[in-house]
Design an enzyme around this catalytic site. Structure first.
Site, PDB file in Angstrom:
ATOM      1  N   HIS A 134      -0.922   7.474  -9.595  1.00  0.00           N
ATOM      2  CA  HIS A 134      -1.144   6.461  -8.413  1.00  0.00           C
ATOM      3  C   HIS A 134      -0.882   5.056  -8.808  1.00  0.00           C
ATOM      4  CE1 HIS A 134      -5.364   6.343  -9.904  1.00  0.00           C
ATOM      5  NE2 HIS A 134      -5.082   5.063  -9.697  1.00  0.00           N
ATOM      6  N   GLU A 174      -3.343   3.966  -4.519  1.00  0.00           N
ATOM      7  CA  GLU A 174      -4.780   3.524  -4.101  1.00  0.00           C
ATOM      8  C   GLU A 174      -5.388   2.021  -3.749  1.00  0.00           C
ATOM      9  OE1 GLU A 174      -7.546   2.270  -7.653  1.00  0.00           O
ATOM     10  OE2 GLU A 174      -7.446   4.375  -7.675  1.00  0.00           O
ATOM     11  N   HIS A 177       6.311  -4.481  -7.887  1.00  0.00           N
ATOM     12  CA  HIS A 177       6.470  -4.062  -6.532  1.00  0.00           C
ATOM     13  C   HIS A 177       6.290  -2.677  -6.454  1.00  0.00           C
ATOM     14  CE1 HIS A 177      10.570  -4.182  -7.749  1.00  0.00           C
ATOM     15  NE2 HIS A 177      10.665  -2.928  -6.971  1.00  0.00           N
ATOM     16  N   GLU A 217       9.612  -2.433  -1.895  1.00  0.00           N
ATOM     17  CA  GLU A 217      10.940  -2.352  -1.727  1.00  0.00           C
ATOM     18  C   GLU A 217      11.290  -1.165  -1.070  1.00  0.00           C
ATOM     19  OE1 GLU A 217      14.642  -1.598  -4.690  1.00  0.00           O
ATOM     20  OE2 GLU A 217      12.601  -1.831  -5.490  1.00  0.00           O
TER      21      GLU A 217
END
Length: 122
Positions: free
Chosen positions: A7, A55, A74, A116
């Site tokens: 994550h 998360e 990002h 993105e």
């Protein structure tokens, strides 16, 4: 020895607002939550398309925005319908940067994190 992505984490000021944004903008839903003393973790899923999760960490009582610096990091996601996604995000008013030359754009979540958006071929 092997490693797999599990994550990424974004800290958020308003968990419910962030959950609503990610569901509306990307279709990500809360797969599970973990409550701790003074914090809540919400793990967002893309519906099983991948095992990767986002998360969201909410520190209860925090009021000041997180300092994202120059925000040079990002999260990137791929969509199967780039044009429809672009129109949806444009209508939501969350597009923060477009790179037409590369055929990508970025949206910004309620806390200023950039995501993105990639077409299927990238």
């Amino acid at each position: 020895m092997k490693f797999q992505f599990a994550h990424n984490n974004f800290n958020v000021l308003d968990l419910e607002r962030s959950l609503k944004f990610y569901e509306e903008a990307l279709g990500f839903k809360s797969a599970r939550k973990l409550e701790g003393p003074g914090f809540t973790l919400a793990y967002l899923s893309d519906g099983g398309q991948t095992q990767h999760e986002l998360e969201l960490t909410w520190i209860h009582g925090r009021k000041e925005p997180y300092n994202l610096g120059e925000n040079e990091f990002h999260l990137a996601v791929r969509t199967d319908d780039f044009e429809a996604a672009h129109e949806k995000h444009k209508a939501m008013g969350c597009i923060c940067f477009e790179n037409e030359e590369m055929g990508i754009y970025f949206i910004s979540d309620p806390d200023g994190y950039w995501i993105e958006i990639l077409p299927p071929s990238m």
